[in-house]
Design an enzyme around this catalytic site. Structure first.
Site, PDB file in Angstrom:
ATOM      1  CB  CYS A   1      -0.953  -0.024   1.197  1.00 46.84           C
ATOM      2  SG  CYS A   1      -2.011  -1.481   1.149  1.00 46.84           S
TER       3      CYS A   1
ATOM      4  CG  HIS B   1      -3.426   2.900   2.099  1.00 51.67           C
ATOM      5  ND1 HIS B   1      -3.799   2.488   0.843  1.00 51.67           N
ATOM      6  CD2 HIS B   1      -3.540   1.807   2.910  1.00 51.67           C
ATOM      7  CE1 HIS B   1      -4.122   1.209   0.895  1.00 51.67           C
ATOM      8  NE2 HIS B   1      -3.974   0.767   2.130  1.00 51.67           N
TER       9      HIS B   1
ATOM     10  CG  ASN C   1      -6.850  -1.374   0.774  1.00 48.80           C
ATOM     11  OD1 ASN C   1      -6.096  -0.942  -0.097  1.00 48.80           O
ATOM     12  ND2 ASN C   1      -6.425  -1.849   1.928  1.00 48.80           N
TER      13      ASN C   1
HETATM   14  O1  UT7 Z   1      -4.136  -1.823   3.165  1.00 46.48           O
HETATM   15  C1  UT7 Z   1      -3.359  -2.671   3.906  1.00 46.48           C
HETATM   16  C2  UT7 Z   1      -3.436  -2.364   5.322  1.00 46.48           C
HETATM   17  N1  UT7 Z   1      -4.614  -2.958   5.891  1.00 46.48           N
HETATM   18  C3  UT7 Z   1      -5.284  -2.337   6.821  1.00 46.48           C
HETATM   19  O2  UT7 Z   1      -4.957  -1.226   7.166  1.00 46.48           O
HETATM   20  C4  UT7 Z   1      -6.423  -3.073   7.486  1.00 46.48           C
HETATM   21  C5  UT7 Z   1      -6.470  -2.756   8.943  1.00 46.48           C
HETATM   22  N2  UT7 Z   1      -7.521  -3.476   9.646  1.00 46.48           N
HETATM   23  C6  UT7 Z   1      -8.833  -3.178   9.489  1.00 46.48           C
HETATM   24  O3  UT7 Z   1      -9.195  -2.327   8.728  1.00 46.48           O
HETATM   25  C7  UT7 Z   1      -9.824  -3.916  10.370  1.00 46.48           C
HETATM   26  O4  UT7 Z   1      -9.136  -4.639  11.350  1.00 46.48           O
HETATM   27  C8  UT7 Z   1     -10.769  -4.874   9.582  1.00 46.48           C
HETATM   28  C9  UT7 Z   1     -11.708  -4.069   8.726  1.00 46.48           C
HETATM   29  C10 UT7 Z   1      -9.942  -5.806   8.734  1.00 46.48           C
HETATM   30  C11 UT7 Z   1     -11.602  -5.691  10.568  1.00 46.48           C
HETATM   31  O5  UT7 Z   1     -12.311  -4.821  11.440  1.00 46.48           O
HETATM   32  P1  UT7 Z   1     -12.265  -5.042  13.011  1.00 46.48           P
HETATM   33  O6  UT7 Z   1     -13.112  -4.021  13.600  1.00 46.48           O
HETATM   34  O7  UT7 Z   1     -10.816  -5.070  13.431  1.00 46.48           O
HETATM   35  O8  UT7 Z   1     -12.929  -6.452  13.158  1.00 46.48           O
HETATM   36  P2  UT7 Z   1     -12.398  -7.737  13.928  1.00 46.48           P
HETATM   37  O9  UT7 Z   1     -11.455  -8.473  13.065  1.00 46.48           O
HETATM   38  O10 UT7 Z   1     -11.981  -7.368  15.303  1.00 46.48           O
HETATM   39  O11 UT7 Z   1     -13.739  -8.555  14.041  1.00 46.48           O
HETATM   40  C12 UT7 Z   1     -14.833  -8.091  14.844  1.00 46.48           C
HETATM   41  C13 UT7 Z   1     -16.002  -9.024  14.640  1.00 46.48           C
HETATM   42  C14 UT7 Z   1     -15.636 -10.503  14.742  1.00 46.48           C
HETATM   43  O12 UT7 Z   1     -16.732 -11.182  15.310  1.00 46.48           O
HETATM   44  P3  UT7 Z   1     -16.757 -11.560  16.871  1.00 46.48           P
HETATM   45  O13 UT7 Z   1     -15.547 -12.407  17.087  1.00 46.48           O
HETATM   46  O14 UT7 Z   1     -16.689 -10.259  17.601  1.00 46.48           O
HETATM   47  O15 UT7 Z   1     -18.047 -12.273  17.007  1.00 46.48           O
HETATM   48  C15 UT7 Z   1     -15.486 -10.932  13.308  1.00 46.48           C
HETATM   49  O16 UT7 Z   1     -15.694 -12.299  13.144  1.00 46.48           O
HETATM   50  O17 UT7 Z   1     -16.508  -8.854  13.304  1.00 46.48           O
HETATM   51  C16 UT7 Z   1     -16.554 -10.120  12.642  1.00 46.48           C
HETATM   52  N3  UT7 Z   1     -16.315  -9.901  11.221  1.00 46.48           N
HETATM   53  C17 UT7 Z   1     -17.298  -9.625  10.361  1.00 46.48           C
HETATM   54  N4  UT7 Z   1     -18.622  -9.504  10.497  1.00 46.48           N
HETATM   55  C18 UT7 Z   1     -19.358  -9.199   9.405  1.00 46.48           C
HETATM   56  C19 UT7 Z   1     -15.134  -9.912  10.570  1.00 46.48           C
HETATM   57  N5  UT7 Z   1     -15.327  -9.645   9.269  1.00 46.48           N
HETATM   58  C20 UT7 Z   1     -16.674  -9.472   9.109  1.00 46.48           C
HETATM   59  C21 UT7 Z   1     -17.479  -9.180   8.003  1.00 46.48           C
HETATM   60  N6  UT7 Z   1     -18.797  -9.055   8.192  1.00 46.48           N
HETATM   61  N7  UT7 Z   1     -16.966  -9.015   6.769  1.00 46.48           N
END
Ligand code: UT7
Length: 332
Positions: free
Chosen positions: A116, A257, A287
Site C-alpha cells: 500500500c 492510503h 482498498n
Molecule cells: O491496506 C493494507 C493495510 N490494511 C489495513 O490497514 C487493514 C487494517 N484493519 C482493518 O481495517 C480492520 O481490522 C478490519 C476491517 C480488517 C476488521 O475490522 P475489526 O473491527 O478489526 O474487526 P475484527 O477483526 O476485530 O472482528 C470483529 C467481529 C468478529 O466477530 P466476533 O468475534 O466479535 O463475534 C469478526 O468475526 O466482526 C466479525 N467480522 C465480520 N462480520 C461481518 C469480521 N469480518 C466481518 C465481516 N462481516 N466481513
C-alpha cells in the site's frame, strides 16, 4: 554543495474497471452485512475487473489519461515505475507490459513492491532521477488487481479490497513554489506475518498443495495491522510536519492510503488536521492497495481541494510493514 532539481507531479490519470461489487453482492456471497462493512471499514462498493483484465491494462488506461491531460505522447516518457503487489505475472515486469501497450518507445522501467506504500515509494524513486537531472519525464503508477488474490469465501478480507490504477507524470519543477518537498519512509519486517500472501514465490512455489491450502490468497490479521497503521502513520506524519515547521492545520489536503475510514479519522484527529482537508473516497473504491493515493488525489481535484500551490500531505501504511509520508505542493 550539490544542487538538486525538485520534482513535481505535472499530471494525473486514474482508471477503475466498470464492474461494481457492492455490499449487497457480498451479502449473497459470505456471512456479512452492509451495516458491518459501513461501520467497521466504510466501504459501500468496489470496482472489480472482468476475467482476462490485468494490472497492466488498468495502468495503461490511467497512464493514457495522464498523458492526455499534459498533452504528451507516450514516447515522451523516459522511465516507467509501476508500484504493485499484483503484477500481471512474476516476470517480466508489469512496467515492460505497460511500456509496450502504451507505445512508450525508448523508455525503461521496473516494478516496485511496496504494497500500500508502493505509490509513495515509486514517487520518491522517480523524484531522485529528476533530482539528479538524469530524467525529465517519469511515469509513476500505482495499480493493483486485488480481486486476483482475494478469497471470496473469506469475509475478513473479501469485503475490503478493490481494483484500480492511478498514474502521475513527474517532471522538474520550475521553482520551489510547487513540487515534492520532503518525505519519510520506513519498513518494519517484523510485521510481515500480519499481512501477506504466502504462496507462489520462491519459498512456497505454486503446487497442488499450496492451492489446496489457499496460499495464493491474501492473509491478514486486521487488528494488528489497524493498530500499527494508526500509530506509525501518525508518527511519520508528525515527524515530517515538525521538521518542516508545520502544524496539521497548515495542510490543505491530507491524502492517505484508503484502507479503513476509522484509520483515516484516527490519524487525522491525532495530527490536528482540518476536517475539510481530509480526503476520503474509500466508500466508492475500497482498498485498491497501490492505487488508493492517486485515486484519492483525483477525488481531491474533483472536490476542488487541490489548486496550484496547495500544501499536501500523503500518507501510507501497508504489508511489510511499509510506511510512508510525503509533503508536497500541488503543481497544477
Ligand atoms: O491496506 C493494507 C493495510 N490494511 C489495513 O490497514 C487493514 C487494517 N484493519 C482493518 O481495517 C480492520 O481490522 C478490519 C476491517 C480488517 C476488521 O475490522 P475489526 O473491527 O478489526 O474487526 P475484527 O477483526 O476485530 O472482528 C470483529 C467481529 C468478529 O466477530 P466476533 O468475534 O466479535 O463475534 C469478526 O468475526 O466482526 C466479525 N467480522 C465480520 N462480520 C461481518 C469480521 N469480518 C466481518 C465481516 N462481516 N466481513
Amino acid at each position: 554543495m550539490t544542487t538538486t532539481i525538485r520534482a513535481k507531479i505535472s499530471a494525473l490519470g486514474t482508471y477503475v474497471p466498470p464492474r461494481l461489487l457492492t455490499n449487497a453482492d457480498l451479502e449473497r456471497m459470505v456471512d456479512t452485512n452492509n451495516e458491518w462493512i459501513m461501520a467497521r471499514v466504510g466501504i459501500r462498493e468496489r470496482h472489480i475487473v472482468d476475467k482476462g483484465v490485468a494490472t497492466s491494462d488498468l495502468a495503461v488506461e490511467a497512464s493514457k489519461r495522464a498523458l492526455a491531460q499534459r498533452g504528451l505522447a507516450p514516447s515522451d516518457i523516459e522511465a516507467i515505475i509501476v508500484g504493485t503487489v499484483t503484477p500481471d505475472m512474476p516476470f517480466p515486469a508489469t512496467a515492460c507490459m505497460v511500456q509496450q501497450k502504451l507505445g512508450a518507445k525508448g523508455a525503461w522501467g521496473f516494478d516496485l513492491s511496496g504494497a500500500c506504500s508502493a505509490f509513495l515509494y515509486s514517487l520518491q524513486v522517480g523524484a531522485q532521477f529528476i533530482a539528479t537531472g538524469a530524467h525529465k519525464r517519469i511515469l509513476v503508477i500505482g495499480a493493483d488487481v486485488m480481486s486476483s488474490i482475494i478469497d471470496y469465501t473469506d469475509r475478513a478480507t473479501c469485503v475490503i479490497f478493490g481494483d484500480g490504477a492511478g498514474a502521475a507524470i513527474l517532471e522538474p519543477a520550475e521553482d520551489d513554489s510547487v513540487g515534492l518537498i520532503d518525505y519519510i519512509h520506513e519498513v518494519d519486517g517484523s510485521g510481515g506475518e500480519f499481512l501477506y500472501m504466502p504462496g507462489g514465490g520462491s519459498l512456497h512455489p505454486a503446487s497442488k498443495d499450496t492451492i489446496e491450502r489457499k496460499m495464493h490468497y491474501v492473509r491478514q490479521d486486521g487488528q494488528q495491522v489497524f493498530k500499527f497503521a494508526v500509530r506509525k502513520q501518525t508518527e511519520l506524519c508528525q515527524k515530517l510536519l515538525e521538521r518542516n515547521r508545520l502544524k496539521g492545520s497548515d495542510i490543505d489536503a491530507f491524502i492517505p492510503h484508503q484502507a479503513n475510514q476509522r484509520i483515516i479519522s484516527a490519524t487525522a484527529d491525532r495530527l490536528g488536521l482540518r476536517p475539510e482537508a481530509v480526503i476520503v473516497n474509500i466508500e466508492r473504491y475500497g482498498n485498491t492497495t497501490a492505487a488508493t493515493v492517486p485515486l484519492a488525489m483525483a477525488t481531491a481535484i474533483e472536490e476542488g481541494k487541490l489548486k496550484k500551490g496547495s500544501l499536501v500531505l500523503l500518507a501510507s501504511v501497508g504489508a511489510g510493514f511499509t510506511v510512508g509520508a510525503t509533503l508536497l505542493r500541488w503543481a497544477f
